[in-house]
Design an enzyme around this catalytic site. Structure first.
Site, mmCIF file in Angstrom:
data_model
loop_
_atom_site.group_PDB
_atom_site.id
_atom_site.type_symbol
_atom_site.label_atom_id
_atom_site.label_comp_id
_atom_site.label_asym_id
_atom_site.label_seq_id
_atom_site.Cartn_x
_atom_site.Cartn_y
_atom_site.Cartn_z
ATOM 1 N N TYR A 293 0.858 -1.196 0.000
ATOM 2 C CA TYR A 293 0.000 0.000 0.000
ATOM 3 C C TYR A 293 0.883 1.232 0.000
ATOM 4 O O TYR A 293 1.885 1.272 0.713
ATOM 5 C CB TYR A 293 -0.900 0.028 1.243
ATOM 6 C CG TYR A 293 -2.361 -0.036 0.884
ATOM 7 C CD1 TYR A 293 -2.904 0.879 -0.010
ATOM 8 C CD2 TYR A 293 -3.199 -1.015 1.428
ATOM 9 C CE1 TYR A 293 -4.238 0.825 -0.362
ATOM 10 C CE2 TYR A 293 -4.532 -1.069 1.078
ATOM 11 C CZ TYR A 293 -5.056 -0.152 0.178
ATOM 12 O OH TYR A 293 -6.358 -0.205 -0.175
ATOM 13 N N LYS B 172 -2.761 2.274 -24.925
ATOM 14 C CA LYS B 172 -3.293 2.354 -26.297
ATOM 15 C C LYS B 172 -2.112 2.491 -27.258
ATOM 16 O O LYS B 172 -1.269 1.599 -27.291
ATOM 17 C CB LYS B 172 -4.290 3.514 -26.391
ATOM 18 C CG LYS B 172 -5.518 3.301 -25.482
ATOM 19 C CD LYS B 172 -6.560 4.368 -25.672
ATOM 20 C CE LYS B 172 -7.838 4.064 -24.917
ATOM 21 N NZ LYS B 172 -7.883 4.625 -23.580
ATOM 22 N N GLU C 177 -0.563 4.829 -0.446
ATOM 23 C CA GLU C 177 -1.353 6.059 -0.654
ATOM 24 C C GLU C 177 -0.498 7.281 -0.347
ATOM 25 O O GLU C 177 0.360 7.250 0.538
ATOM 26 C CB GLU C 177 -2.582 6.053 0.254
ATOM 27 C CG GLU C 177 -3.656 5.105 -0.248
ATOM 28 C CD GLU C 177 -4.912 5.158 0.589
ATOM 29 O OE1 GLU C 177 -5.063 6.070 1.409
ATOM 30 O OE2 GLU C 177 -5.741 4.253 0.406
ATOM 31 N N ASP D 59 -7.172 15.418 -23.313
ATOM 32 C CA ASP D 59 -7.158 13.975 -23.081
ATOM 33 C C ASP D 59 -6.513 13.341 -24.314
ATOM 34 O O ASP D 59 -7.132 13.252 -25.377
ATOM 35 C CB ASP D 59 -8.608 13.503 -22.899
ATOM 36 C CG ASP D 59 -8.729 12.003 -22.724
ATOM 37 O OD1 ASP D 59 -7.734 11.289 -22.967
ATOM 38 O OD2 ASP D 59 -9.830 11.547 -22.356
ATOM 39 N N ARG E 250 -1.942 -1.529 -18.783
ATOM 40 C CA ARG E 250 -3.206 -0.809 -18.632
ATOM 41 C C ARG E 250 -3.048 0.215 -17.512
ATOM 42 O O ARG E 250 -2.644 -0.131 -16.408
ATOM 43 C CB ARG E 250 -4.343 -1.766 -18.259
ATOM 44 C CG ARG E 250 -4.552 -2.873 -19.244
ATOM 45 C CD ARG E 250 -5.896 -3.517 -19.047
ATOM 46 N NE ARG E 250 -6.924 -2.599 -19.507
ATOM 47 C CZ ARG E 250 -7.213 -2.374 -20.786
ATOM 48 N NH1 ARG E 250 -6.578 -3.022 -21.733
ATOM 49 N NH2 ARG E 250 -8.149 -1.522 -21.119
ATOM 50 N N THR F 58 -3.968 7.485 -21.210
ATOM 51 C CA THR F 58 -3.781 6.105 -20.784
ATOM 52 C C THR F 58 -2.373 5.691 -21.205
ATOM 53 O O THR F 58 -1.698 6.407 -21.954
ATOM 54 C CB THR F 58 -4.783 5.161 -21.474
ATOM 55 O OG1 THR F 58 -4.720 5.391 -22.878
ATOM 56 C CG2 THR F 58 -6.193 5.398 -20.979
HETATM 57 N N1 DSN Z 1 -12.247 2.418 -23.904
HETATM 58 C C1 DSN Z 1 -11.537 3.467 -24.558
HETATM 59 C C2 DSN Z 1 -11.732 3.440 -26.020
HETATM 60 O O1 DSN Z 1 -11.991 2.371 -26.545
HETATM 61 O O2 DSN Z 1 -11.619 4.460 -26.678
HETATM 62 C C3 DSN Z 1 -11.885 4.783 -24.009
HETATM 63 O O3 DSN Z 1 -12.494 4.680 -22.780
#
Ligand code: DSN
Length: 478
Positions: free
Chosen positions: A64, A273, A66, A241, A279, A270
C-alpha cells in the site's frame, strides 16, 4: 531476455497458476490463442512487450502506498518511491512536461484527477482564501456550503460523444456530465472536421472553467495551439485527453501545434493504447497545477498500483527509443493505407480519411448498423468496435459506425499491403451481410445474416496475414 527464457517463464507461471485455479490458467492461455488468431483493430488496444507484461507480475502489488513520493500514508514505501519517481521522470522526459503523475489506474481516473485538481486550483483555493481558511476543515458549515455551491456550479465544454469525444468529456450520463454544467461542441456537419470558429463562438458564449480537447473516435489531428488561444480568450483551463494518441505524441509524429503538452494546462492519457504500455493512466501538468494533481490519491484515487507503475516506467523507457518513433510513424502511415483501402472500394469514411491512428467507417452505406457490422466482422475473426458517427440516427448503442485502429496490427508488423488487404476483407464481410429480423419478424438493428462461406473465406485470408506476422514471435507455451 531470450525467446526461450520468456517461453519458459510464461509456461512455468501458467503451471503455477493452474495448480491453484486451472480455469484461470486455461483462460489466459486461450486469450493468447484468440489474440494470435484474430485481426485486432480496436483503436484503443495494443500488445505490450513481454518485458512490460512481466514487470506487472511481482510483489510490488502487495504494497500500500497512498500519498505520493516521500509523503505516504503508510510506512515502508521506499521501493515504491523509487518506482514512482523513475516512472514520473521517464514520463516528464518523454513528453517534455514539467510535471507527471503516474498513479491513475485508467484514463477515466486520470480525467477525474484532472477535473478535481483544476477545481481545487481554480475554485477551491481562491474560495478558501476569500473565506480566510487554509483548508475545508476550518470552514463553518455555512461557508462550506457556499464554497460547495461554487465548486458544483462550474462549467465544462467538451467534444460530444458522437463527434468523437469521450464519455468523460461531459457526456450527461457520465459523472463528468453530472458534476459540471456541461455543453458539448461538435464537428462541421458537412466535413466532419473540428470547426475552430464554431468552438470559439461556443466558448465565448458559455465561458467554461474547463475546456476539454482530445478524442477517442475523431480520425484527425487537432491544432492545440488554436484551442489554447480559445481557452485563454475565455479564461478557461485547457485540459487535453490524449489517451488515444499519446503514442503518436511520444513518437514525435504529433509535434508543434499538434503536440498538446506545451499548449495545455493539464494533459491526461492512458498508457495501454498507442503508447503500448500496461493498462493504466497518467497526468501531465504545468507547474501551477502540480501540487493539486499530486493529491489525486487518496482524494480521488485508491492506492497506487505499484506493480503497474513499474510497468509504466518500462513502457516509457521503451517509448524513448528511436524504434518507437518508427513504430509511431508506421501507425499513422498504416491508418492512411487502411483508409485508402476503404475509399478505393467505395466505402464511406467520416471526414473522408484519417491523419492519426484510426478510421471511422460509416456502415450505413452497407445498409447496416454498427452493431450488425461489429457482430458480422467478429464472426469472421475481425475484432472491431461499433461507434457513433456525427449526428448518429442509431444512437450510442446500435450506432452507424465501426471504429478501426492500426496500433495493434502495426505492432505485429503489418504495413501498407497488409492494411489494404484488411480493408478488402472487411468490405467483403460487410457487403455480404444483410440486416436480420427480430423474433417477431420486424426489422432488427442487432441481428444480421452473413452469407454462407464468407466468414471462413475471410478467416483464411486473415490467417495468411497473421501467420506472416506472428504475435509474440518466439513465445511458445509448453
Ligand atoms: N475504452 C476506450 C476506447 O476504446 O476508446 C476509451 O475509454
Amino acid at each position: 531476455m531470450t525467446d526461450a527464457a520468456i517461453s519458459t517463464a510464461y509456461s512455468q507461471i501458467l503451471d503455477v497458476i493452474g495448480s491453484v485455479e486451472p480455469r484461470i490458467a486455461a483462460a489466459t492461455r486461450q486469450e493468447l490463442e484468440d489474440q494470435r488468431a484474430s485481426l485486432k483493430l480496436i483503436a484503443s488496444e495494443n500488445y505490450a512487450s513481454p518485458t512490460v507484461l512481466l514487470t506487472m507480475g511481482t510483489w510490488l502489488s502487495d504494497k500500500y502506498a497512498e500519498g505520493t513520493v516521500g509523503h505516504r500514508f503508510y510506512a515502508g514505501c521506499q521501493n515504491v518511491d523509487t518506482v514512482e519517481s523513475v516512472a514520473a521522470e521517464h514520463a516528464r522526459e518523454l513528453f517534455g512536461a514539467p510535471y507527471a503523475y503516474v498513479q491513475p489506474h485508467s484514463g477515466i481516473d486520470a480525467n477525474l484527477v484532472a477535473y478535481w485538481s483544476i477545481l481545487a486550483h481554480r475554485v477551491e483555493s481562491p474560495g478558501l482564501e476569500k473565506l480566510g481558511a487554509k483548508n475545508v476543515n476550518e470552514l463553518s458549515d455555512a461557508d462550506w456550503e457556499s464554497l460547495r455551491q461554487e465548486l458544483g456550479n462550474q462549467r465544462l465544454l467538451g467534444m460530444s460523444l458522437d463527434a468523437g469525444g469521450h464519455l468523460t468529456h461531459g457526456f450527461r450520463p457520465n459523472i463528468s456530465g453530472k458534476m459540471f454544467h456541461q455543453q458539448q461542441y461538435g464537428t462541421d456537419p458537412e466535413t466532419g472536421l473540428l470547426d475552430y470558429d464554431a468552438l470559439a463562438a461556443r466558448a465565448r458564449e458559455f465561458r467554461p472553467l474547463i475546456l476539454v480537447a482530445g478524442y477517442s473516435a475523431y480520425p484527425r489531428r487537432v491544432n492545440f495551439a488554436k484551442v489554447r488561444e480559445i481557452a485563454d480568450e475565455v479564461g478557461a483551463t485547457l485540459m487535453v485527453d490524449m489517451a488515444h494518441f499519446s503514442g503518436l505524441v511520444a513518437g514525435k509524429v504529433f509535434t508543434g501545434d499538434e503536440d498538446p503538452v506545451p499548449h495545455a494546462h493539464v494533459v491526461t492519457s492512458t498508457t495501454h493504447k498507442s503508447l503500448r504500455g500496461p493498462r493504466g493512466g497518467f497526468v501531465l501538468a504545468q507547474e501551477e497545477f502540480a501540487g493539486d494533481v499530486d493529491r489525486g490519491c487518496p482524494m480521488v484515487l485508491g492506492g497506487p498500483l505499484s506493480h503497474v507503475m513499474a510497468a509504466k516506467a518500462v513502457a516509457f523507457a521503451e517509448a524513448r527509443t528511436p524504434s518507437f518513433q518508427d513504430y509511431a510513424q508506421s501507425i499513422a502511415d498504416n491508418a492512411k493505407s487502411l483508409a485508402e483501402g476503404f475509399l478505393s472500394r467505395d466505402a464511406t469514411l467520416v471526414t473522408g480519411g484519417t491523419d492519426n491512428h484510426l478510421v471511422l467507417l460509416d456502415v450505413s452505406s452497407f445498409g447496416l448498423t454498427g452493431r450488425q457490422a461489429e457482430s458480422a466482422l467478429l464472426e469472421a475473426g475481425v475484432v472491431t468496435n461499433r461507434n457513433s458517427v456525427p449526428a448518429d440516427p442509431n444512437g450510442a448503442w446500435y450506432t452507424s459506425g465501426i471504429r478501426l485502429g492500426t496500433p495493434a496490427l502495426t505492432t505485429r508488423g503489418f504495413g501498407h499491403a497488409e492494411f489494404d488487404r484488411v480493408a478488402e476483407l472487411i468490405v467483403e464481410v460487410l457487403s455480404n451481410t444483410q440486416p436480420g429480423t427480430t423474433k417477431a419478424g420486424g426489422p432488427s438493428k442487432a441481428s444480421y445474416v452473413l452469407a454462407d462461406g464468407v466468414a471462413q473465406r475471410v478467416k483464411d485470408g486473415s490467417a495468411e496475414l497473421l501467420e506472416k506476422h506472428p504475435l509474440y514471435p518466439g513465445l511458445e507455451l509448453a
